[in-house]
Design a protein around this motif. Structure first.
Motif, PDB file in Angstrom:
ATOM      1  N   MET A 178      -5.395  -1.359 -16.588  1.00 15.26           N
ATOM      2  CA  MET A 178      -4.437  -0.648 -16.281  1.00 15.26           C
ATOM      3  C   MET A 178      -4.848  -0.077 -14.889  1.00 15.26           C
ATOM      4  O   MET A 178      -4.281  -0.147 -13.987  1.00 15.26           O
ATOM      5  N   GLU A 179      -6.041   0.347 -14.614  1.00 15.40           N
ATOM      6  CA  GLU A 179      -6.677   0.598 -13.401  1.00 15.40           C
ATOM      7  C   GLU A 179      -6.242  -0.483 -12.352  1.00 15.40           C
ATOM      8  O   GLU A 179      -6.119  -0.413 -11.059  1.00 15.40           O
ATOM      9  N   THR A 180      -6.797  -1.883 -12.364  1.00 18.05           N
ATOM     10  CA  THR A 180      -6.631  -2.781 -11.387  1.00 18.05           C
ATOM     11  C   THR A 180      -5.407  -2.943 -11.180  1.00 18.05           C
ATOM     12  O   THR A 180      -4.812  -3.506  -9.990  1.00 18.05           O
ATOM     13  N   ILE A 181      -4.237  -2.938 -12.133  1.00 20.56           N
ATOM     14  CA  ILE A 181      -2.787  -3.124 -11.743  1.00 20.56           C
ATOM     15  C   ILE A 181      -2.311  -2.074 -10.816  1.00 20.56           C
ATOM     16  O   ILE A 181      -1.693  -2.359  -9.874  1.00 20.56           O
ATOM     17  N   ILE A 182      -2.654  -0.776 -11.339  1.00 16.87           N
ATOM     18  CA  ILE A 182      -2.372   0.394 -10.424  1.00 16.87           C
ATOM     19  C   ILE A 182      -2.965   0.259  -8.778  1.00 16.87           C
ATOM     20  O   ILE A 182      -2.236   0.517  -7.928  1.00 16.87           O
ATOM     21  N   GLN A 183      -4.038  -0.222  -8.760  1.00 18.79           N
ATOM     22  CA  GLN A 183      -4.910  -0.317  -7.422  1.00 18.79           C
ATOM     23  C   GLN A 183      -4.048  -1.487  -6.699  1.00 18.79           C
ATOM     24  O   GLN A 183      -3.611  -1.378  -5.455  1.00 18.79           O
ATOM     25  N   ALA A 184      -4.043  -2.611  -7.578  1.00 18.73           N
ATOM     26  CA  ALA A 184      -3.404  -3.799  -6.706  1.00 18.73           C
ATOM     27  C   ALA A 184      -1.967  -3.479  -6.451  1.00 18.73           C
ATOM     28  O   ALA A 184      -1.509  -3.796  -5.210  1.00 18.73           O
ATOM     29  N   GLY A 185      -0.943  -2.854  -7.042  1.00 12.64           N
ATOM     30  CA  GLY A 185       0.239  -2.535  -6.877  1.00 12.64           C
ATOM     31  C   GLY A 185       0.466  -1.464  -5.677  1.00 12.64           C
ATOM     32  O   GLY A 185       1.182  -1.981  -4.539  1.00 12.64           O
ATOM     33  N   ASN A 186      -0.234  -0.636  -5.676  1.00 10.69           N
ATOM     34  CA  ASN A 186      -0.577   0.364  -4.276  1.00 10.69           C
ATOM     35  C   ASN A 186      -1.062  -0.280  -3.113  1.00 10.69           C
ATOM     36  O   ASN A 186      -0.918   0.264  -1.896  1.00 10.69           O
ATOM     37  N   LYS A 187      -1.800  -1.177  -3.201  1.00 11.83           N
ATOM     38  CA  LYS A 187      -2.463  -2.032  -2.173  1.00 11.83           C
ATOM     39  C   LYS A 187      -1.668  -2.945  -1.698  1.00 11.83           C
ATOM     40  O   LYS A 187      -2.171  -4.024  -0.983  1.00 11.83           O
ATOM     41  N   GLY A 312     -18.930 -13.436   1.693  1.00 10.53           N
ATOM     42  CA  GLY A 312     -18.214 -14.355   2.718  1.00 10.53           C
ATOM     43  C   GLY A 312     -16.697 -14.052   3.156  1.00 10.53           C
ATOM     44  O   GLY A 312     -16.188 -12.659   2.602  1.00 10.53           O
ATOM     45  N   ARG A 313     -16.326 -14.595   4.047  1.00 13.40           N
ATOM     46  CA  ARG A 313     -14.787 -14.194   4.428  1.00 13.40           C
ATOM     47  C   ARG A 313     -13.931 -14.219   3.490  1.00 13.40           C
ATOM     48  O   ARG A 313     -13.820 -15.273   2.690  1.00 13.40           O
ATOM     49  N   THR A 314     -12.985 -13.292   3.610  1.00  8.77           N
ATOM     50  CA  THR A 314     -12.001 -13.259   2.642  1.00  8.77           C
ATOM     51  C   THR A 314     -10.449 -13.067   3.330  1.00  8.77           C
ATOM     52  O   THR A 314      -9.917 -11.924   3.397  1.00  8.77           O
ATOM     53  N   ASP A 315      -9.889 -14.067   3.886  1.00  8.01           N
ATOM     54  CA  ASP A 315      -8.599 -13.756   4.356  1.00  8.01           C
ATOM     55  C   ASP A 315      -7.575 -13.527   3.302  1.00  8.01           C
ATOM     56  O   ASP A 315      -7.644 -14.138   2.397  1.00  8.01           O
ATOM     57  N   ALA A 316      -6.467 -12.700   3.834  1.00 10.79           N
ATOM     58  CA  ALA A 316      -5.650 -12.820   3.036  1.00 10.79           C
ATOM     59  C   ALA A 316      -4.494 -14.173   2.951  1.00 10.79           C
ATOM     60  O   ALA A 316      -4.291 -14.735   3.807  1.00 10.79           O
ATOM     61  N   PRO A 317      -4.499 -14.658   1.805  1.00 14.19           N
ATOM     62  CA  PRO A 317      -3.721 -15.786   1.526  1.00 14.19           C
ATOM     63  C   PRO A 317      -2.230 -15.761   1.631  1.00 14.19           C
ATOM     64  O   PRO A 317      -1.676 -14.808   1.500  1.00 14.19           O
ATOM     65  N   GLY A 318      -1.847 -16.971   2.291  1.00 18.26           N
ATOM     66  CA  GLY A 318      -0.338 -16.896   2.629  1.00 18.26           C
ATOM     67  C   GLY A 318       0.133 -16.330   3.849  1.00 18.26           C
ATOM     68  O   GLY A 318      -0.637 -15.463   4.479  1.00 18.26           O
ATOM     69  N   PRO A 319       1.279 -16.363   4.020  1.00 21.06           N
ATOM     70  CA  PRO A 319       1.876 -15.328   5.402  1.00 21.06           C
ATOM     71  C   PRO A 319       1.959 -14.104   5.192  1.00 21.06           C
ATOM     72  O   PRO A 319       1.854 -13.420   4.094  1.00 21.06           O
ATOM     73  N   GLY A 320       1.992 -13.355   6.336  1.00 14.03           N
ATOM     74  CA  GLY A 320       1.901 -11.863   6.137  1.00 14.03           C
ATOM     75  C   GLY A 320       0.719 -11.291   6.224  1.00 14.03           C
ATOM     76  O   GLY A 320       0.644 -10.017   6.930  1.00 14.03           O
ATOM     77  N   GLY A 321      -0.333 -11.891   6.176  1.00 17.13           N
ATOM     78  CA  GLY A 321      -1.644 -11.256   6.460  1.00 17.13           C
ATOM     79  C   GLY A 321      -1.863 -10.208   5.508  1.00 17.13           C
ATOM     80  O   GLY A 321      -1.343  -9.809   4.471  1.00 17.13           O
ATOM     81  N   ASP A 322      -2.817  -9.202   5.887  1.00 16.11           N
ATOM     82  CA  ASP A 322      -3.180  -8.125   5.162  1.00 16.11           C
ATOM     83  C   ASP A 322      -2.243  -6.973   5.277  1.00 16.11           C
ATOM     84  O   ASP A 322      -1.406  -6.776   6.139  1.00 16.11           O
ATOM     85  N   ARG A 323      -2.014  -6.432   3.996  1.00 17.36           N
ATOM     86  CA  ARG A 323      -0.914  -5.253   3.930  1.00 17.36           C
ATOM     87  C   ARG A 323      -1.607  -4.139   3.180  1.00 17.36           C
ATOM     88  O   ARG A 323      -2.147  -4.066   2.209  1.00 17.36           O
ATOM     89  N   GLY A 324      -1.773  -3.076   4.045  1.00 17.94           N
ATOM     90  CA  GLY A 324      -2.300  -1.812   3.539  1.00 17.94           C
ATOM     91  C   GLY A 324      -1.449  -1.088   2.533  1.00 17.94           C
ATOM     92  O   GLY A 324      -0.309  -1.319   2.284  1.00 17.94           O
ATOM     93  N   GLU A 325      -2.264  -0.126   1.867  1.00 18.03           N
ATOM     94  CA  GLU A 325      -1.413   0.629   0.683  1.00 18.03           C
ATOM     95  C   GLU A 325      -0.636   1.452   1.230  1.00 18.03           C
ATOM     96  O   GLU A 325       0.412   1.922   0.358  1.00 18.03           O
ATOM     97  N   ASP A 326      -0.499   1.965   2.651  1.00 21.20           N
ATOM     98  CA  ASP A 326       0.546   2.926   2.840  1.00 21.20           C
ATOM     99  C   ASP A 326       1.787   2.111   3.595  1.00 21.20           C
ATOM    100  O   ASP A 326       2.542   2.696   4.261  1.00 21.20           O
ATOM    101  N   GLU A 327       1.660   0.974   3.796  1.00 26.04           N
ATOM    102  CA  GLU A 327       2.832   0.082   4.231  1.00 26.04           C
ATOM    103  C   GLU A 327       3.898  -0.173   3.078  1.00 26.04           C
ATOM    104  O   GLU A 327       3.501  -0.086   2.169  1.00 26.04           O
ATOM    105  N   GLU A 328       4.955  -0.344   3.602  1.00 24.96           N
ATOM    106  CA  GLU A 328       6.296  -0.416   2.614  1.00 24.96           C
ATOM    107  C   GLU A 328       6.077  -2.064   2.516  1.00 24.96           C
ATOM    108  O   GLU A 328       5.812  -2.969   3.255  1.00 24.96           O
TER     109      GLU A 328
END
Length: 331
Positions: A178-187, A312-328
């Motif tokens: 449950m915890e990882t889903i809630i974290q992942a969804g909000n991030k 090691g480096r962990t780039d965000a996969p796919g288009p759009g780059g990193d998305r913070g938890e406070d962004e829509e």
């Protein structure tokens, strides 16, 4: 691309061989498949059976630490050994391991950060009607807290990308599900669901003694995770409710005073004052929780950078780059 299949185990010497024998060694888009067994303080020959079956990656706990700790230790080990994707499965042979290829496919194609198997619990024969309803209700609660639409949030058969694992931090002692889903969804991590079929039941769960204990512990984990990310929803609602309830006795007292009604109605004033104090306390707690939330975000960003240096480096996969938890989220 390296894939680690990690198997948390507690006294699974009887079913572990079935799991190991059915894990695919060749998966499209994956160069290496490694198997990791986490022996969580087993009193049988779980670790020995794993080694006898050719497993070279074995973590052994001296005592039972719990599923969440086993998951976290396995992830740390896998990332330290170059994992790009980590699949978590169970040692009781509940899941059909031949679905691993389908589970990791969205991650290999960079279409998702996390893939969760949908057991289609409504069709599982050994699940009672009550358990099926509770599984559905629990998934709805988790989806509300995470902003997701997953049909089976309690499923432990999952695939995580390296990018997702670096961003997630398991703090609960019960279960990471449950915890990882809630974290992942909000991030704003991308989560997909993959329908699967399960094997027949082999034993009772060792994670909880009955479904009510499971519900209580899951509710605790969900509440704690939700408060971490959205304290304003809970505490703000409490402050508003206490404030409205507290104003009603004062309005009543004012109306009766203007009407020159008999009696002082001091009890109403005392009750209203108590409710307004509760509202002020809720607002104070909200301010503190918001400050802690800001501090947590900063600490997690620092931790992500440390993990990036370590693993090691962990780039965000796919288009759009990193998305913070406070962004829509993007539509």
């Amino acid at each position: 691309m390296k894939l680690f299949v990690q198997i948390p185990c507690l006294n699974e010497e009887g079913t572990l061989p079935l799991v190991l024998d059915t894990i695919p060694r060749r998966i499209e888009g994956v160069d290496e498949v490694e198997i990791l067994v986490i022996d969580d303080g087993s009193t049988d020959r779980t670790a020995e059976v794993a080694r006898e079956r050719g497993v070279t990656h074995v973590i052994s706990h001296s005592r039972t630490m719990g599923l969440a700790r086993s998951f976290r230790d396995g992830v740390d080990y896998a990332l330290a050994h170059g994992a790009d994707i980590v699949v978590n499965t169970d040692g009781d042979n509940q899941y059909k391991q031949e679905y691993i290829g389908e589970l990791v496919a969205p991650l290999v194609r960079h279409e998702a950060d996390i893939a969760i198997a949908d057991r289609q619990t409504a069709q599982i024969e050994h699940f009672s009607w009550f358990k099926k309803r509770m599984q559905h209700l629990g998934s709805q609660v988790v989806n509300y807290a995470a902003g997701t639409a997953l049909p089976d949030a309690a499923s432990g058969f999952r695939a995580y990308s390296k990018y997702a694992l670096v961003r997630l931090n398991v703090v609960t002692q019960f279960s990471y599900c449950m915890e990882t889903i809630i974290q992942a969804g909000n991030k704003r991590l991308r989560i997909v669901s993959v329908p699967i079929r399960t094997n027949p039941k082999t034993r009772e769960s060792r994670l909880f003694s009955n479904i009510f204990q499971h519900m209580a512990k899951s509710a605790q984990a969900i509440t704690r995770s939700y408060l971490m990310f959205k304290p304003h929803v809970v505490l703000g609602s409490m402050a508003a409710a206490f404030g409205v309830i507290g104003l009603i006795p004062f309005l009543r007292f004012g109306v009766l005073w203007l009407m020159d009604a008999d009696g002082g109605h001091i009890q109403s004033l005392l009750f209203g004052t108590l409710m307004l104090v509760g509202a002020l306390l809720s607002i104070a707690l909200l301010v503190i929780a918001d400050l802690q939330r800001t501090n947590r975000v900063l600490l997690e960003e620092t931790l992500e950078r440390i993990k990036g240096i370590e693993y090691g480096r962990t780039d965000a996969p796919g288009p759009g780059g990193d998305r913070g938890e406070d962004e829509e989220p993007r539509p």
